[in-house]
Design a protein around this motif. Structure first.
Motif, PDB file in Angstrom:
ATOM      1  N   CYS A  40      34.099  45.072  37.329  1.00  0.00           N
ATOM      2  CA  CYS A  40      35.424  45.690  37.430  1.00  0.00           C
ATOM      3  C   CYS A  40      36.068  45.426  38.339  1.00  0.00           C
ATOM      4  O   CYS A  40      35.759  45.524  39.644  1.00  0.00           O
ATOM      5  CB  CYS A  40      35.433  47.202  36.971  1.00  0.00           C
ATOM      6  SG  CYS A  40      34.523  47.659  35.317  1.00  0.00           S
ATOM      7  N   PRO A  41      37.490  45.049  38.444  1.00  0.00           N
ATOM      8  CA  PRO A  41      38.235  44.914  39.524  1.00  0.00           C
ATOM      9  C   PRO A  41      38.610  46.184  40.346  1.00  0.00           C
ATOM     10  O   PRO A  41      38.948  46.213  41.512  1.00  0.00           O
ATOM     11  CB  PRO A  41      39.629  44.357  38.914  1.00  0.00           C
ATOM     12  CG  PRO A  41      39.632  44.778  37.410  1.00  0.00           C
ATOM     13  CD  PRO A  41      38.305  45.103  37.123  1.00  0.00           C
ATOM     14  N   GLY A  42      38.667  47.321  39.726  1.00  0.00           N
ATOM     15  CA  GLY A  42      38.591  48.630  40.593  1.00  0.00           C
ATOM     16  C   GLY A  42      38.300  49.584  39.271  1.00  0.00           C
ATOM     17  O   GLY A  42      37.803  49.323  38.450  1.00  0.00           O
ATOM     18  N   GLY A  91      31.550  48.396  32.174  1.00  0.00           N
ATOM     19  CA  GLY A  91      31.943  47.235  32.945  1.00  0.00           C
ATOM     20  C   GLY A  91      32.704  46.291  32.403  1.00  0.00           C
ATOM     21  O   GLY A  91      33.295  46.470  31.496  1.00  0.00           O
ATOM     22  N   THR A  92      32.667  45.049  33.337  1.00  0.00           N
ATOM     23  CA  THR A  92      33.551  43.853  32.886  1.00  0.00           C
ATOM     24  C   THR A  92      32.669  42.591  32.705  1.00  0.00           C
ATOM     25  O   THR A  92      32.436  41.890  33.773  1.00  0.00           O
ATOM     26  CB  THR A  92      34.815  43.684  33.873  1.00  0.00           C
ATOM     27  OG1 THR A  92      35.561  44.875  33.481  1.00  0.00           O
ATOM     28  CG2 THR A  92      35.792  42.512  33.410  1.00  0.00           C
ATOM     29  N   PHE A  93      32.076  42.424  31.557  1.00  0.00           N
ATOM     30  CA  PHE A  93      30.896  41.606  31.455  1.00  0.00           C
ATOM     31  C   PHE A  93      31.016  40.247  31.955  1.00  0.00           C
ATOM     32  O   PHE A  93      30.588  39.591  32.756  1.00  0.00           O
ATOM     33  CB  PHE A  93      30.186  41.486  30.121  1.00  0.00           C
ATOM     34  CG  PHE A  93      28.956  40.846  30.115  1.00  0.00           C
ATOM     35  CD1 PHE A  93      27.883  41.576  30.457  1.00  0.00           C
ATOM     36  CD2 PHE A  93      29.033  39.431  29.514  1.00  0.00           C
ATOM     37  CE1 PHE A  93      26.512  40.745  30.182  1.00  0.00           C
ATOM     38  CE2 PHE A  93      27.804  38.856  29.398  1.00  0.00           C
ATOM     39  CZ  PHE A  93      26.615  39.530  29.690  1.00  0.00           C
ATOM     40  N   THR A  94      32.502  39.648  31.561  1.00  0.00           N
ATOM     41  CA  THR A  94      32.841  38.328  31.594  1.00  0.00           C
ATOM     42  C   THR A  94      33.151  38.238  33.087  1.00  0.00           C
ATOM     43  O   THR A  94      33.532  37.099  33.757  1.00  0.00           O
ATOM     44  CB  THR A  94      33.818  37.865  31.009  1.00  0.00           C
ATOM     45  OG1 THR A  94      35.107  38.728  31.097  1.00  0.00           O
ATOM     46  CG2 THR A  94      33.454  37.834  29.457  1.00  0.00           C
ATOM     47  N   ALA A  95      33.347  39.198  33.957  1.00  0.00           N
ATOM     48  CA  ALA A  95      33.889  39.124  35.363  1.00  0.00           C
ATOM     49  C   ALA A  95      32.758  39.446  36.334  1.00  0.00           C
ATOM     50  O   ALA A  95      32.724  39.592  37.600  1.00  0.00           O
ATOM     51  CB  ALA A  95      35.000  40.042  35.686  1.00  0.00           C
ATOM     52  N   LEU A  96      31.374  39.534  35.579  1.00  0.00           N
ATOM     53  CA  LEU A  96      30.483  39.809  36.644  1.00  0.00           C
ATOM     54  C   LEU A  96      30.137  38.447  37.394  1.00  0.00           C
ATOM     55  O   LEU A  96      30.293  37.393  36.822  1.00  0.00           O
ATOM     56  CB  LEU A  96      28.944  40.114  35.798  1.00  0.00           C
ATOM     57  CG  LEU A  96      28.660  41.393  34.857  1.00  0.00           C
ATOM     58  CD1 LEU A  96      27.603  41.108  34.025  1.00  0.00           C
ATOM     59  CD2 LEU A  96      28.547  42.368  35.862  1.00  0.00           C
ATOM     60  N   PRO A  97      29.430  38.636  38.656  1.00  0.00           N
ATOM     61  CA  PRO A  97      28.980  37.473  39.301  1.00  0.00           C
ATOM     62  C   PRO A  97      28.295  36.573  38.399  1.00  0.00           C
ATOM     63  O   PRO A  97      27.571  36.888  37.637  1.00  0.00           O
ATOM     64  CB  PRO A  97      28.231  37.856  40.468  1.00  0.00           C
ATOM     65  CG  PRO A  97      29.009  39.284  40.722  1.00  0.00           C
ATOM     66  CD  PRO A  97      29.263  39.605  39.395  1.00  0.00           C
TER      67      PRO A  97
END
Ligand code: SF4
Length: 356
Positions: A40-42, A91-97
């Protein structure tokens, strides 16, 4: 295609047949892997995913995957017709490292290949979707992407500090479908800046995408969030329980008539989350109250179609447990429609309602 649920009613030779939400889940068993706040970005103003999932915030992803692998290691291959789904929630699955996302997908791969799970899904934000990542999901046999859209309304998105516009939300839905993935849409009725009208418009817009599923999460005020501060300062007022039941009842009926399953009508019960709630429309039977309201709305629409006094209403047996609301509170509304208990029959095998 503009959404209209009028067309889903069937009037045939003096009776009206209408859907009442028989279709719910696509897999019988769901194996969740919770990744709260990861990627997540925040932290969004209303989000308390750690408390919601009963896990710690931003856990070590490799520890989570290892624990999930332990949990699933004895899973046998699915039998004929059996369905099981692995779900990367939170969370934000597609923004995971990239390495962390690959580790998740590598865990999925043998489960899919050996037929131990039949489906997989992940959840993410609509502004975190690039063509490469969507292709990666498709290649890894993830079949459904749930987008935390929350609203398509620019004002509500801005007041809730989501960091994207309604156009971006819609573009995210299109991108998932154009990539060949199934789409799930999560909405947040009662979020800052939202009203019942805005939310019902969000539902209309969501249904235009013909998603595979919707989730409605009535906005609550958990301690430790920006929303809690706004609530204390008087800058945010959650929807009342009545407002929520009334509005989500209409929304659920819209989804039923569009044959789109709504797979959540409230945040799942979780002791740590409930203990941390300051305010908001929380009720142990909220889902059932909303279903009861939706059924009444559906019956009212069917009666208008029928255009005369009803003789009998045939309902799927699954409606029996919720149709009269909390301690029979809705009985009088049913009677006022000319549908007292003597005119209602339950049919175990029915998948839609029929009004005669
Ligand atoms: S709402 Fe979604 S994007 Fe925002 S913090 Fe929670 S999980 Fe992350």
């Amino acid at each position: 295609m503009p959404y209209s649920h009028e067309s889903t009613f069937h009037d045939t030779s003096g009776h009206v047949r209408f859907p009442v939400g028989a279709k719910q889940h696509r897999a019988k068993y769901i194996y969740p892997v919770f990744l709260p706040f990861l990627g997540c970005p925040g932290q969004c103003v209303y989000c308390a995913q750690d408390k919601q999932t009963g896990t710690c915030a931003s856990p070590d992803i490799y520890a989570v995957l290892s624990e999930a692998q332990q949990r699933l290691k004895n899973l046998s291959a699915c039998g004929p017709g059996e369905t099981r789904e692995l779900a990367f929630y939170g969370g934000t699955f597609t923004a995971l490292p990239a390495g962390e996302r690959s580790a998740c997908l590598e865990m999925l791969s043998p489960l899919r290949e050996e037929g131990r799970v039949t489906h997989a899904r992940c959840s993410t934000r609509p502004d975190a979707l690039g063509p490469d990542v969507l292709k990666q999901l498709l290649d890894a046999d993830v079949s459904l992407v749930e987008l935390g859209i929350q609203s398509f309304d620019d004002g509500a998105l801005s007041l809730s500090r989501r960091g994207y516009s309604g156009d971006t939300a819609a573009a995210g839905c299109r991108a998932v479908l154009e990539a060949g993935l199934e789409l799930g849409i999560q909405l947040l009725p009662g979020m800052p800046g939202s009203t019942p009208d805005i939310f019902l418009n969000d539902v209309r817009r969501a249904l235009e995408f013909q998603p595979s599923c919707l989730r409605f999460y009535p906005c609550l005020v958990p301690e430790g969030t920006v929303l809690a501060r706004w609530y204390r300062e008087g800058a945010y007022r959650p929807w009342t329980l009545e407002e929520t039941v009334h509005t989500l009842g209409q929304a659920l009926n819209m989804a039923w008539q569009a044959n789109v399953p709504v797979i959540r009508l409230s945040v799942a019960p979780e002791p740590a989350f409930d203990a941390a709630l300051l305010a908001g429309p929380r009720h142990p039977a909220l889902g059932a109250l909303i279903q009861a309201e939706a059924l009444l709305v559906a019956a009212e629409e069917a009666l208008r179609r029928l255009g005369r006094r009803p003789q009998e209403l045939l309902l799927p047996a699954a409606c029996q447990g919720f149709m009269y609301g909390d301690r029979g509170a809705l009985k009088e509304r049913w009677r006022a429609l000319g549908l007292g208990p003597e005119r209602i029959r339950f049919e175990p095998k029915a998948v839609a309602a029929t009004l005669y």
